[in-house]
Design a protein around this motif. Structure first.
Motif, short mmCIF file in Angstrom:
data_model
loop_
_atom_site.label_atom_id
_atom_site.label_comp_id
_atom_site.label_asym_id
_atom_site.label_seq_id
_atom_site.Cartn_x
_atom_site.Cartn_y
_atom_site.Cartn_z
N THR A 145 0.84 -1.20 0.00
CA THR A 145 0.00 0.00 0.00
C THR A 145 0.87 1.25 0.00
OG1 THR A 145 -1.58 -1.26 1.31
CG2 THR A 145 -1.93 1.11 1.19
N ALA A 146 0.54 2.20 -0.87
CA ALA A 146 1.24 3.49 -0.90
C ALA A 146 0.22 4.58 -0.57
CB ALA A 146 1.81 3.73 -2.30
N ASN A 147 0.69 5.82 -0.39
CA ASN A 147 -0.31 6.88 -0.19
C ASN A 147 -0.81 7.36 -1.56
OD1 ASN A 147 1.43 8.91 -1.17
ND2 ASN A 147 2.31 9.21 0.87
N PRO A 359 11.24 8.69 3.31
CA PRO A 359 9.79 8.88 3.25
C PRO A 359 9.30 9.59 4.51
CG PRO A 359 10.40 6.56 2.96
CD PRO A 359 11.62 7.29 3.40
N ASN A 360 8.12 10.19 4.41
CA ASN A 360 7.53 10.87 5.56
C ASN A 360 7.32 9.88 6.71
OD1 ASN A 360 5.87 12.09 7.38
ND2 ASN A 360 4.27 12.65 5.92
N PRO A 361 8.00 10.09 7.87
CA PRO A 361 7.90 9.12 8.97
C PRO A 361 6.52 9.07 9.62
CG PRO A 361 9.18 11.05 9.64
CD PRO A 361 8.90 11.21 8.17
N ASN A 362 5.69 10.12 9.38
CA ASN A 362 4.36 10.14 10.00
C ASN A 362 3.30 9.44 9.16
OD1 ASN A 362 5.41 11.73 12.10
ND2 ASN A 362 5.26 13.55 10.78
N ALA A 366 3.91 5.87 3.32
CA ALA A 366 4.76 6.71 2.47
C ALA A 366 5.90 5.89 1.89
CB ALA A 366 5.31 7.88 3.27
N LYS A 367 6.25 6.19 0.63
CA LYS A 367 7.40 5.55 -0.03
C LYS A 367 8.44 6.64 -0.27
CE LYS A 367 5.30 1.57 -0.38
NZ LYS A 367 4.78 1.61 0.99
N ILE A 368 9.62 6.21 -0.68
CA ILE A 368 10.67 7.19 -0.95
C ILE A 368 10.36 7.86 -2.29
CG2 ILE A 368 12.28 5.66 -2.17
CD1 ILE A 368 14.40 6.88 -0.12
#
Length: 419
Positions: A145-147, A359-362, A366-368
């Motif tokens: 899953t990605a954002n 990637p966003n740690p929150n 999130a992916k790079i």
């Protein structure tokens, strides 16, 4: 029996990995202390009944690749061969060209893995998933899953929630399609070659019509095959919750290194350094090659890997970095978010620092981001890379810069590519 195919690309690929790919083919670049490909091979060798691993690409067979294959065969006790394409044939074209080699010995299925991904490689899970889903000859894509915004940079998969069948597949869509993305790891049956063969025949006919017998058409497994198979009861997606990332740029190699070092707690605890009397201070996950010579007052970590024959002086601080073989970090220098190339030297009290491209740690999905090198005419702040045999003098700062091989710098630089 089973086989595995690893697609390693070729020298025209991996350009975003320069200047590091000048010295070593990108698939052999060390990530968490071992060549990138070794993580794939180790995962394949652990699958019960795995008989052979084939690497397909268009690198000229070179000494490094040959030596790596010999060592890997001895270590993992499995046949590993390199098959060289005569041109870039695409992800589907490469396996189709060598289909006889892949189906030799009648494997019931084979894995296809892209070399530039870093993953926990849940191959055994994909096998048991395939047995439970669809007809005996169904194919499986590994998905994650990605954002929403980042999903547009990948192949997107629309699935049937109940059966996990792939209903729709779009490579890098222009608007949002799905947050399930393709991980570049597949479980296929020999049947797939009929589908690729149909595309191949069509391409041949198009070539005759256009009367241009030039370059072969590259056949892409994703756009040409999966898009057509979606919604026909043949293609399924196994969603993994474990880590996954692409390794496109040098910056993503540091992030991949962090993911693999973290996995070593369960798979290879012996590869992680610990605090010992008379040794350097270790904070977090650190890999140190046994041949490295490190002063006990140095402090390393988290996420650091130190290659063969590296020398690290007194009071040195290294964090979130990869130090490649033969490099020297002199007393009290500081290296953060950087890759220090083979046989390079960082002088005393110098500071080499980059900007992490994490990637966003929150956001758990999130992916790079695969950043472009330049944005609005300026160099995008990224990790600092020193090519091989670069000398950084004492007491200077190198910030967010890329230094090409064999340079002796004499002052500080920031946000520059030093040719």
């Amino acid at each position: 029996m089973l086989k595995a195919v690893i697609l390693i690309g070729g020298p025209q690929k991996g350009t975003r990995f320069r200047p590091l790919s000048f010295e070593v083919p990108k698939p052999l670049f060390p990530v968490a202390g071992v060549p990138m490909l070794q993580h794939h091979i180790e995962a394949c060798a652990k699958v019960p009944n795995m008989k052979e691993i084939l690497l397909i690409g268009f690198y000229q067979p070179n000494e490094e690749l040959t030596r790596f294959l010999l060592n890997a065969q001895q270590e993992f006790k499995i046949s590993i061969r390199y098959l060289q394409e005569y041109a870039a044939l695409g992800t589907g074209g490469g396996i189709y060209h060598f289909r006889d080699q892949i189906v030799a010995g009648s494997p019931e299925a084979f894995f296809v893995l892209n070399a530039d991904v870093c993953s926990a490689f849940p191959l055994v899970e994909m096998l048991s998933f395939q047995k439970e889903h669809g007809e005996p000859n169904s194919f499986v894509i590994l998905g994650t899953t990605a954002n929403r915004t980042q999903s547009l940079n990948y192949g997107c998969i629309v699935e049937n929630d109940k059966t996990n069948e792939v209903l729709h597949y779009v490579e890098k869509p222009s608007t949002f399609v799905s947050d399930i993305i393709n991980c570049g790891i597949y479980l296929l049956k020999p049947d797939i070659f009929q589908h690729i063969g149909a595309v191949f025949q069509k391409n041949q006919q198009d070539m005759l019509l256009l009367k241009s017998p030039g370059e072969p058409f590259a056949i892409r497994l994703e756009q040409d095959i999966f898009t057509a198979l979606a919604g026909r009861g043949k293609l399924y997606v196994y969603k993994t919750l474990s880590f996954w990332s692409q390794i496109k740029s040098a910056g993503s190699a540091i992030y991949a290194s962090r993911l693999y070092l973290n996995q070593y707690h369960t798979t290879h605890p012996e590869r992680l350094a610990s605090n010992k009397a008379g040794g350097p201070k270790i904070s977090g996950n650190v890999y140190i090659h046994p041949t490295a010579n490190i002063d006990p007052t140095a402090m390393l970590g988290p996420n650091v890997s130190i290659g063969t024959g590296v020398t690290i002086g007194a009071g040195v601080r290294v964090r979130e970095s990869v130090i490649l073989h033969g490099a020297t970090l002199q007393d009290h220098c500081c290296v953060l978010n950087s890759i220090v190339g083979w046989d390079s030297t960082v002088g005393k009290w110098a500071r080499v620092e980059g900007t992490p491209s994490d990637p966003n740690p929150n956001d758990p999905f999130a992916k790079i981001d695969s950043e472009t090198l330049f944005r609005e005419g300026k160099l995008t702040p990224s990790i600092t890379i020193l090519g091989c045999n670069v000398t950084i003098p004492s007491e200077v700062i190198i910030l967010n810069s890329i230094v090409l091989p064999h340079k002796d710098l004499n002052r500080s630089f920031k946000n520059q590519i030093i040719l």
